[in-house]
Design an enzyme around this catalytic site. Sequence first.
Site, PDB file in Angstrom:
ATOM      1  N   ASP B  13       0.867  -1.183   0.000  1.00  0.00           N
ATOM      2  CA  ASP B  13       0.000   0.000   0.000  1.00  0.00           C
ATOM      3  C   ASP B  13       0.902   1.231   0.000  1.00  0.00           C
ATOM      4  OD1 ASP B  13      -2.387   1.575   0.303  1.00  0.00           O
ATOM      5  OD2 ASP B  13      -1.924   1.799   2.422  1.00  0.00           O
ATOM      6  N   SER B  14       0.318   2.380  -0.284  1.00  0.00           N
ATOM      7  CA  SER B  14       1.081   3.624  -0.215  1.00  0.00           C
ATOM      8  C   SER B  14       1.529   3.939   1.214  1.00  0.00           C
ATOM      9  CB  SER B  14       0.218   4.775  -0.719  1.00  0.00           C
ATOM     10  OG  SER B  14      -0.955   4.860   0.038  1.00  0.00           O
ATOM     11  N   TYR B  45      -0.630   8.289  -2.545  1.00  0.00           N
ATOM     12  CA  TYR B  45      -0.651   8.021  -3.986  1.00  0.00           C
ATOM     13  C   TYR B  45      -1.853   8.695  -4.671  1.00  0.00           C
ATOM     14  CZ  TYR B  45       2.797   4.131  -3.718  1.00  0.00           C
ATOM     15  OH  TYR B  45       3.923   3.358  -3.575  1.00  0.00           O
ATOM     16  N   GLY B  46      -2.880   8.972  -3.909  1.00  0.00           N
ATOM     17  CA  GLY B  46      -4.198   9.283  -4.459  1.00  0.00           C
ATOM     18  C   GLY B  46      -4.333  10.514  -5.327  1.00  0.00           C
ATOM     19  N   CYS B  76      -3.805  -1.086  -2.053  1.00  0.00           N
ATOM     20  CA  CYS B  76      -4.124   0.328  -2.253  1.00  0.00           C
ATOM     21  C   CYS B  76      -5.069   0.460  -3.448  1.00  0.00           C
ATOM     22  CB  CYS B  76      -2.807   1.051  -2.521  1.00  0.00           C
ATOM     23  SG  CYS B  76      -2.967   2.740  -3.088  1.00  0.00           S
ATOM     24  N   ASN B  77      -6.183   1.139  -3.225  1.00  0.00           N
ATOM     25  CA  ASN B  77      -7.153   1.305  -4.319  1.00  0.00           C
ATOM     26  C   ASN B  77      -6.573   2.083  -5.491  1.00  0.00           C
ATOM     27  OD1 ASN B  77     -10.283   0.651  -3.543  1.00  0.00           O
ATOM     28  ND2 ASN B  77      -9.011   0.966  -1.757  1.00  0.00           N
ATOM     29  N   THR B  78      -5.785   3.114  -5.193  1.00  0.00           N
ATOM     30  CA  THR B  78      -5.200   3.915  -6.270  1.00  0.00           C
ATOM     31  C   THR B  78      -4.245   3.067  -7.092  1.00  0.00           C
ATOM     32  OG1 THR B  78      -5.354   5.886  -4.856  1.00  0.00           O
ATOM     33  CG2 THR B  78      -3.918   6.027  -6.775  1.00  0.00           C
ATOM     34  N   GLU B 156      -5.736  10.442   8.815  1.00  0.00           N
ATOM     35  CA  GLU B 156      -4.345  10.390   9.289  1.00  0.00           C
ATOM     36  C   GLU B 156      -4.087  11.396  10.407  1.00  0.00           C
ATOM     37  OE1 GLU B 156      -1.524  10.018   6.070  1.00  0.00           O
ATOM     38  OE2 GLU B 156      -2.188   7.938   5.897  1.00  0.00           O
ATOM     39  N   CYS B 188     -11.201   3.270  -0.846  1.00  0.00           N
ATOM     40  CA  CYS B 188      -9.886   3.697  -0.347  1.00  0.00           C
ATOM     41  C   CYS B 188      -9.739   3.057   1.027  1.00  0.00           C
ATOM     42  CB  CYS B 188      -9.828   5.224  -0.240  1.00  0.00           C
ATOM     43  SG  CYS B 188      -8.344   5.825   0.601  1.00  0.00           S
ATOM     44  N   THR B 189      -8.561   2.514   1.293  1.00  0.00           N
ATOM     45  CA  THR B 189      -8.380   1.761   2.548  1.00  0.00           C
ATOM     46  C   THR B 189      -8.589   2.603   3.802  1.00  0.00           C
ATOM     47  OG1 THR B 189      -6.023   2.149   2.262  1.00  0.00           O
ATOM     48  CG2 THR B 189      -6.849  -0.035   1.683  1.00  0.00           C
ATOM     49  N   HIS B 190      -8.495   3.927   3.670  1.00  0.00           N
ATOM     50  CA  HIS B 190      -8.694   4.775   4.848  1.00  0.00           C
ATOM     51  C   HIS B 190     -10.172   4.979   5.187  1.00  0.00           C
ATOM     52  CE1 HIS B 190      -4.509   5.830   4.256  1.00  0.00           C
ATOM     53  NE2 HIS B 190      -4.517   6.550   5.336  1.00  0.00           N
TER      54      HIS B 190
END
Lengths: 268, 268
Positions: B13-14, B45-46, B76-78, B156, B188-190
């Site tokens: 992931d980023s 990355y997004g 990572c989705n991006t 974050e 998105c993982t967040h």
Amino acid sequence: MKSLKNRPIGIFDSGLGGLTVVKSIRQCLPSEDIVYYGDTARVPYGNKSRTTIVRFAHEIMAFMMKARVKMVVVACNTASSLSLRSLKKTYPIPVIGVISPGVREALSVSKNKRIGIIGTKSTINSKSYEKEILKLGGKACRFFSKSCPLFVPLVENKFLNNKITYDVAQHYLGEFKSRDIDTLILGCTHYPILKQVIKKVMGNINLVDSSFVVSKEVQMLLDKKDLTRFSKKTQGTLKIFVSDDVEGFRSAAGIFLKEKIMVKKVVL
Amino acid sequence: MKSLKNRPIGIFDSGLGGLTVVKSIRQCLPSEDIVYYGDTARVPYGNKSRTTIVRFAHEIMAFMMKARVKMVVVACNTASSLSLRSLKKTYPIPVIGVISPGVREALSVSKNKRIGIIGTKSTINSKSYEKEILKLGGKACRFFSKSCPLFVPLVENKFLNNKITYDVAQHYLGEFKSRDIDTLILGCTHYPILKQVIKKVMGNINLVDSSFVVSKEVQMLLDKKDLTRFSKKTQGTLKIFVSDDVEGFRSAAGIFLKEKIMVKKVVL
């Protein structure tokens, strides 16, 4: 070989924000050529570690040395805070950051010597502004600092003067109100874009935009070292290099710089 | 040489977000060893370009190949949206992303086949979710997508369940309300960290956390290729590598993963 005077000034930042320094230097020293590097593939710097920022800064300095610049301005507050000493030690050309100019300006405009500092997490954690205030202003100065990590994404996503940005500013800056500060250092190149909102929260105090005052420091340094370029051309050249997409940068650059720009991609 | 079955699963992931995938795979496939790479020096990355994300993803894949993993999950989705096809073409091991699993789950839970998608700018601009919905669900499906670039910095910076986060969610998601969607893909993982706030804005609809459902896809793939590890050990090992500061990662990882972790720094 270009004479030393005719070489460009190198300016770098993690991304777009350093363009405020470019703008200021182009106004103040219009004959100077400028080479700008924006590390857009690795932006932001503000929440990354000292080791990583120092590594990035050295990679960019190597690029600047190849571009044969006569001096470098570290236009990023985070990179100035974390890497300036290491860069100064390593390279034979003058390297200046945005911390000292900001502090000098703050000390000159503050009457009660109670100064607020806002910046990224890494800038605030480094205590670079505090150390410089103590060095230049002495122990009689009082300072109060706060990291405002959401300000950069707010600016980059064009949340500039709305309710959400105001609430975030209130959240971060509220605690300064009881501190009786008369001056606030905007210790990140993005923050001047939020001046209006910050003023709404903080009322009538001095806001110091160090990226703006740094051009005076550049001018003094060039004069002192006899490196100033005098040219009949009204405007020096501006070459911009970035590590990510050129188009994205060009379209976003308009927030900071009102001139047409040429941008090239160079991955370090 | 380790038998193929005993080799670890690579996950990258980023930054931190992919730890939700780690958590899910550790619950679903507890015997598997895992090698995780979080590209924290270059996060996020997004908002970066396809070329840059593809370059980063290939650098991380080279690291994974050296770590002799048996398969890779692009958590990572991006990176899934922009680099999966290129990675699949290049490497001899199975590589899966989080887009297909998310879409499959969304199609299975949606009754009216009206699906919302939220993600980073790069994910949404890539139209990866839309293409997958059309491919797996056909033309009868309707989808509505929106990038929510402030969600990652909010998470974050631990703005998790407060008024500001709610207002930002309202700003981004308000337009979905008139669309009669019954399912929203958290692309998105967040974003799953903001589930509570998103529910407050969107009411009682299905929220699809693709990082959670991807573990089922991993399980199916390993079974199909006869690569599943059976071990009497209750828990496989978890090795975490990051490109920036180890301490910063370890302290922030707690939002995502409730176990003690060992983290090493490896710059690619």
